[in-house]
Design an enzyme around this catalytic site. Structure first.
Site, PDB file in Angstrom:
ATOM      1  N   HIS A  83       0.818  -1.229   0.000  1.00 44.33           N
ATOM      2  CA  HIS A  83       0.000   0.000   0.000  1.00 44.33           C
ATOM      3  C   HIS A  83       0.846   1.270   0.000  1.00 44.33           C
ATOM      4  O   HIS A  83       0.300   2.374  -0.089  1.00 44.33           O
ATOM      5  CB  HIS A  83      -0.944  -0.007   1.207  1.00 44.33           C
ATOM      6  CG  HIS A  83      -2.047  -1.014   1.060  1.00 44.33           C
ATOM      7  ND1 HIS A  83      -3.295  -0.684   0.605  1.00 44.33           N
ATOM      8  CD2 HIS A  83      -2.061  -2.358   1.255  1.00 44.33           C
ATOM      9  CE1 HIS A  83      -4.047  -1.772   0.548  1.00 44.33           C
ATOM     10  NE2 HIS A  83      -3.323  -2.807   0.935  1.00 44.33           N
ATOM     11  N   ASP A 133       3.449   9.297  -1.373  1.00 45.50           N
ATOM     12  CA  ASP A 133       2.268   8.585  -0.880  1.00 45.50           C
ATOM     13  C   ASP A 133       1.954   7.445  -1.840  1.00 45.50           C
ATOM     14  O   ASP A 133       1.968   7.650  -3.060  1.00 45.50           O
ATOM     15  CB  ASP A 133       1.075   9.565  -0.852  1.00 45.50           C
ATOM     16  CG  ASP A 133       0.094   9.290   0.279  1.00 45.50           C
ATOM     17  OD1 ASP A 133       0.065   8.148   0.771  1.00 45.50           O
ATOM     18  OD2 ASP A 133      -0.644  10.221   0.657  1.00 45.50           O
TER      19      ASP A 133
HETATM   20  P1  ADQ Z   1      -2.969   6.272   4.636  1.00 41.00           P
HETATM   21  O1  ADQ Z   1      -1.552   6.726   4.771  1.00 41.00           O
HETATM   22  O2  ADQ Z   1      -3.741   6.140   5.886  1.00 41.00           O
HETATM   23  O3  ADQ Z   1      -3.097   4.918   3.793  1.00 41.00           O
HETATM   24  P2  ADQ Z   1      -4.946   7.640   2.800  1.00 41.00           P
HETATM   25  O4  ADQ Z   1      -4.999   6.830   1.570  1.00 41.00           O
HETATM   26  O5  ADQ Z   1      -5.031   9.102   2.568  1.00 41.00           O
HETATM   27  O6  ADQ Z   1      -3.632   7.412   3.654  1.00 41.00           O
HETATM   28  O7  ADQ Z   1      -6.149   7.228   3.714  1.00 41.00           O
HETATM   29  C1  ADQ Z   1      -6.491   7.952   4.867  1.00 41.00           C
HETATM   30  C2  ADQ Z   1      -7.902   7.595   5.277  1.00 41.00           C
HETATM   31  O8  ADQ Z   1      -8.137   8.082   6.591  1.00 41.00           O
HETATM   32  C3  ADQ Z   1      -8.951   8.193   4.358  1.00 41.00           C
HETATM   33  O9  ADQ Z   1      -9.953   7.247   4.141  1.00 41.00           O
HETATM   34  C4  ADQ Z   1      -9.475   9.391   5.171  1.00 41.00           C
HETATM   35  O10 ADQ Z   1     -10.834   9.668   4.954  1.00 41.00           O
HETATM   36  C5  ADQ Z   1      -9.276   8.920   6.592  1.00 41.00           C
HETATM   37  N1  ADQ Z   1      -9.025  10.068   7.479  1.00 41.00           N
HETATM   38  C6  ADQ Z   1      -7.926  10.841   7.529  1.00 41.00           C
HETATM   39  N2  ADQ Z   1      -8.063  11.799   8.451  1.00 41.00           N
HETATM   40  C7  ADQ Z   1      -9.282  11.646   8.996  1.00 41.00           C
HETATM   41  C8  ADQ Z   1     -10.026  12.337  10.014  1.00 41.00           C
HETATM   42  N3  ADQ Z   1      -9.553  13.377  10.670  1.00 41.00           N
HETATM   43  N4  ADQ Z   1     -11.250  11.878  10.307  1.00 41.00           N
HETATM   44  C9  ADQ Z   1     -11.748  10.817   9.667  1.00 41.00           C
HETATM   45  N5  ADQ Z   1     -11.108  10.128   8.699  1.00 41.00           N
HETATM   46  C10 ADQ Z   1      -9.895  10.533   8.377  1.00 41.00           C
HETATM   47  C11 ADQ Z   1      -2.167   3.999   3.192  1.00 41.00           C
HETATM   48  C12 ADQ Z   1      -1.181   4.608   2.192  1.00 41.00           C
HETATM   49  C13 ADQ Z   1      -1.927   5.390   1.122  1.00 41.00           C
HETATM   50  C14 ADQ Z   1      -2.958   4.482   0.438  1.00 41.00           C
HETATM   51  C15 ADQ Z   1      -3.809   3.740   1.458  1.00 41.00           C
HETATM   52  C16 ADQ Z   1      -4.668   2.674   0.809  1.00 41.00           C
HETATM   53  O11 ADQ Z   1      -0.245   5.451   2.869  1.00 41.00           O
HETATM   54  O12 ADQ Z   1      -1.034   5.914   0.162  1.00 41.00           O
HETATM   55  O13 ADQ Z   1      -3.820   5.254  -0.360  1.00 41.00           O
HETATM   56  O14 ADQ Z   1      -3.001   3.095   2.437  1.00 41.00           O
HETATM   57  O15 ADQ Z   1      -3.885   1.823   0.045  1.00 41.00           O
END
Ligand code: ADQ
Length: 476
Positions: free
Chosen positions: A157, A365
């Site tokens: 991921h 990312d």
């Molecule tokens: P993450 O590094 O966690 O995931 P991301 O893909 O942006 O990054 O996902 C974050 C999730 O957390 C989103 O669904 C978002 O809605 C939620 N989130 C963030 N802040 C929040 C808040 N304050 N309240 C509620 N929800 C919140 C890892 C990898 C990424 C990849 C994913 C999936 O780092 O690059 O996209 O896995 O493979």
């Protein structure tokens, strides 16, 4: 139909709709498993002084989850150690933050062996095994060593780093060799896949075959890009539902006709939050006409609190936003709203919908699901504009966003200015193309394309494996 066995470090049972949000990976796995019979296996998130080897099984919202506790030393060496102090920073190009300690490698090997010991008895011969993410790279090898011949795939991921970086990891060969025990190794983008292949060709004496597979270490694997998506229709419906209206209305009222730029991130150095705030400050200093007309809502939630690199992040962010607010705020206007709250999914959907511009500007990312959630949540009659880092995996699919270099404050400030003044026709046109992609390449498509590739690679490959797999050493 074969069962799908998904293994990830943390297992967070599917949340009821509207409950506090799960992270990106958890959301994707819940959605992926909902339509398959199978098991989601992993760590419960709890620790015990000694490893008990007890398995807890429950069915939540139609998904069977099986979890085990880990012992305190495991969490320190495997989770806070090798996973989050070694692999995470290294794979996000932060060798300055990467810690190489033998005890971390030993913990990583021990926990992966524990996962294999607990999981192997649950597996039936027809099961498809799908291992998730950097915590569990050696798990496939461990399962093969226990005699499992199942179709076995791995999905990363996070980015795969350039070979010059991974060469700094002691026992890098062993990490990569582990991946060759899977039938398929999935990445979000061609760029991450090519970085992996570059190591295989230059540092592992391997070969790329004409059918897309790669050979090295006497084995063959299919490395392939499978860009992850979101449950686009579900999220769009959520954003339009009455529950999301509440946060939407609160924002619209509090905006007082100003335009809102929005950042939503886990508080992580890879997300480029400080750099984003500095770019916003630059915008304020260069565009006096925008003062009082705009504000930035930055929502960042604290994670990985036991790892030093994360501990001062809140203080740094608070100091930076405080300094900018001190310099620019007036008695009835504050340029940055700095929020550390975890929002429920529907609340978040309403916030996305009320935003005029989303700033998704990570320095590196794997994909970034916030970019896709923002697009899915928009009102098609009046959609917001996405500003997206070229170093997020999402940029490979979302070319109609305003693509920026997050290391350049000038570039990001220019994009903010352009987004804030973009005519409605252009906003609608860009959004439509982006939404078509988010709907087409959703999480179901991700799951289905991975599972199809896994079945095919396993059936056609039927690997020749040595009867005995030598014990691996991770203490280097
Ligand atoms: P993450 O590094 O966690 O995931 P991301 O893909 O942006 O990054 O996902 C974050 C999730 O957390 C989103 O669904 C978002 O809605 C939620 N989130 C963030 N802040 C929040 C808040 N304050 N309240 C509620 N929800 C919140 C890892 C990898 C990424 C990849 C994913 C999936 O780092 O690059 O996209 O896995 O493979």
């Amino acid at each position: 139909m074969s069962r799908l066995i998904v293994i990830s470090n943390r297992v967070t049972p599917p949340a009821p709709e509207g409950a506090a949000s799960q992270g990106g990976l958890a959301m994707a796995i819940s959605a992926a498993l909902r339509e398959y019979s199978g098991i989601w296996f992993g760590w419960s998130g709890q620790s015990t002084p000694e490893f008990t080897g007890t398995l807890n099984t429950q069915t939540v919202n139609g998904v069977t989850v099986a979890t085990m506790d880990l012992e305190d030393q495991d969490i320190e060496e495997y989770y806070n150690g090798y996973a989050n102090r070694t692999l995470w920073p290294l794979f996000h190009y932060r060798i300055d933050l990467t810690q190489y300690e033998r005890s971390f490698g030993e913990g990583y090997a021990r926990v992966n062996a524990r996962f294999a010991d607990m999981l192997a008895p649950l597996i039936e011969p027809d099961d498809l095994i799908w291992v998730q993410d950097y915590h569990l790279i050696p798990l496939g090898r461990e399962l093969r060593a226990r005699g499992l011949k199942n179709a076995m795939g791995f999905f990363l991921h996070i980015p795969w780093p350039a070979r010059e970086l991974i060469l700094t990891l002691p026992r890098h060969r062993q990490l990569v060799e582990s991946l060759f025990h899977y039938d398929v190794v999935g990445f979000h983008t061609e760029e991450w896949k090519n970085a992996f292949l570059s190591y295989v060709l230059h540092d592992a004496n391997g070969m790329a075959l004409s059918d897309g597979r790669a050979t090295a270490f006497g084995r063959t694997v299919l490395p392939k890009a499978f860009p992850i998506g979101i449950d686009a229709q579900g999220f769009a419906a959520l954003a339009a539902a009455p529950e999301a209206q509440e946060s939407y209305k609160r924002i619209i009222e509090s905006k007082a006709r100003r335009k809102m730029l929005l950042g939503v991130d886990r508080l992580d150095y890879s997300k480029g939050i400080d750099e984003r705030l500095l770019a916003f400050e630059r915008l304020l200093s260069e565009s006096p006409d925008l003062l009082r007309e705009i504000f930035l809502l930055q929502i960042s939630t604290y994670t990985r609190s036991e790892v030093e690199a994360y501990q001062d992040m809140i203080a740094r962010l608070d100091a930076l936003s405080g300094r900018i607010n001190g310099a620019y705020a007036e008695m009835d206007w504050i340029p940055i709203r700095n929020v550390h709250r975890l929002h429920a999914r529907d609340e978040l959907a309403g916030i996305y919908r009320a935003a005029d511009v989303a700033l998704v500007t990570p320095l590196r990312d794997g994909m970034n699901l916030v970019a896709k959630e923002f697009i899915a949540a928009q009102d098609e009659a009046d959609p917001g504009v996405l500003v997206l880092s070229r170093f997020a995996g999402a940029a490979a699919q979302m070319g109609d966003a305003l693509i920026v270099n997050p290391f350049s404050q000038e570039d990001v400030a220019d994009a903010m200015r352009r987004a804030l003044s973009m005519p409605i026709e252009e906003r609608r046109k860009r959004w439509r193309t982006l939404m078509d992609g988010v709907e087409r390449d959703d999480v179901m498509a991700w799951r289905d394309s991975f599972v199809a590739a896994l079945k095919e690679a396993h059936a056609s490959g039927q690997k020749r494996r040595p009867a005995r797999i030598a014990a691996a050493r991770w203490d280097g």
